[in-house]
Design an enzyme around this catalytic site. Structure first.
Site, PDB file in Angstrom:
ATOM      1  N   ASP A 128      10.117  37.597  31.955  1.00  0.00           N
ATOM      2  CA  ASP A 128      11.035  37.393  33.070  1.00  0.00           C
ATOM      3  C   ASP A 128      12.437  37.054  32.567  1.00  0.00           C
ATOM      4  O   ASP A 128      13.124  36.216  33.132  1.00  0.00           O
ATOM      5  CB  ASP A 128      10.504  36.257  33.961  1.00  0.00           C
ATOM      6  CG  ASP A 128      11.263  36.139  35.276  1.00  0.00           C
ATOM      7  OD1 ASP A 128      11.835  37.143  35.724  1.00  0.00           O
ATOM      8  OD2 ASP A 128      11.301  35.023  35.839  1.00  0.00           O
ATOM      9  N   CYS A 186      -6.667  44.910  54.085  1.00  0.00           N
ATOM     10  CA  CYS A 186      -6.116  43.548  54.196  1.00  0.00           C
ATOM     11  C   CYS A 186      -4.593  43.560  54.218  1.00  0.00           C
ATOM     12  O   CYS A 186      -3.945  44.202  53.386  1.00  0.00           O
ATOM     13  CB  CYS A 186      -6.613  42.694  53.032  1.00  0.00           C
ATOM     14  SG  CYS A 186      -5.977  41.002  53.053  1.00  0.00           S
TER      15      CYS A 186
END
Length: 307
Positions: A128, A186
């Site tokens: 990151d 879902c």
């Protein structure tokens, strides 16, 4: 190289990473490039203008770090794998040490091993921290699938993981099996977002995102966002809290090692009374440092205008 690949994988697992995969470096798939460019064009990055820079390097890691032949991707559990349910909430990933520093330190033995195999090339560790499609490379390495909320979901750990990579000049036998989306019908993550930040294509509109405003944004959070925020002052785990893949309890000694030694305030008054010296002492080596004390206090004020 098969022996070295096994050594790298075993050593990374010993160092606390829970999954490891190898991918041939090169341009990311054109569909990902198009989606990212369309996302930027639509203004979904809000004021995060750095995402508009280095697009060529972001879409092709061999330009970011010339000479890279292989991307080794790995996952590590968050320091806290249960979600915050207090009145004042902090994202689970931030309940511990600065993961950039911690994970890099954990990967150092492997970095040395790889560097010794090719002394002419300097391997690079990324978590990151650079213009890289982290989730794409983790998916390509077979470490999980991309959920409807855009997060990488590992079948065992869910989305409660940090993604890291090592760029190396070494070449391996690549045979990862990429995982198809297993969300089925879902839509709990999408439906759970109180500000309706999801675009419906696996991306998020930062202009509607609670986490964007309480971490990245320099402006005061709009009332339209604050009034729908159930107490998050750093990050937001609402969609991940609802994900069925995140319901399994995880016990990990490696996760415990990342947890902070500080006592985190549990009420808004404790946060508002905190001095900068106290904040630096307790949180200077945690993800909360990115926002800073003034920002965290402002986030609380945004939630509770009468404070």
């Amino acid at each position: 190289m098969q022996k070295l690949e096994s050594e790298i994988t075993e050593l990374l697992l010993q160092q606390g990473f829970i999954a490891v995969g190898f991918s041939e470096a090169g341009p990311v798939h054109s569909s990902w490039q198009k989606k990212f460019k369309d996302w930027i064009k639509a203004g979904n990055n809000s004021a995060m203008q750095w995402l508009e820079r280095n697009t060529d390097k972001r879409t092709d890691p061999t330009l970011l770090h010339p000479g890279t032949q292989t991307i080794i991707s790995m996952l590590h559990l968050w320091p806290e794998t249960e979600f915050d349910s207090r009145t004042i909430k902090i994202a689970a990933y931030a309940h511990g040490s600065d993961y950039h520093l911690y994970l890099k330190k954990q990967a150092e033995p492997v970095i040395k091993l790889i560097a010794a195999a090719d002394p002419a090339f300097r391997p690079v560790f990324i978590t990151d921290s650079a213009a890289v499609f982290d989730r794409y490379w983790a998916w390509k390495a077979g470490l999980g699938f991309i959920g409807k909320n855009g997060f990488l979901i590992n079948p065992m750990a869910g989305s409660r993981v940090f993604i890291s990579h090592i760029f190396t000049s070494l070449v391996f036998n690549y045979n990862p099996t990429t995982l198809e989306n297993s969300c089925g019908t879902c839509t709990k993550c999408i439906n759970s977002c109180p500000t309706q930040a999801f675009n419906g294509d696996g991306t998020i509109d930062a202009r509607k995102c609670i986490a964007y405003y309480n971490i990245e944004s320099k402006e005061i959070t709009p009332v339209s966002i604050s009034e729908k925020n159930p107490g998050w002052i750093f990050g937001c785990d609402i969609c991940q809290t609802e994900c069925p893949y995140n319901q399994k309890k995880i016990n990990s000694v490696f996760s415990e090692k990342m947890k902070g030694k500080w006592m985190e305030p549990s009420t808004e008054k404790e946060w508002m009374d905190m001095s900068k010296t106290q904040f630096e002492c307790n949180f200077s080596h945690t993800p909360l440092q990115r926002a800073g004390l003034d920002k965290l206090k402002q986030n609380i004020i945004d939630l509770m205008p009468g404070l």
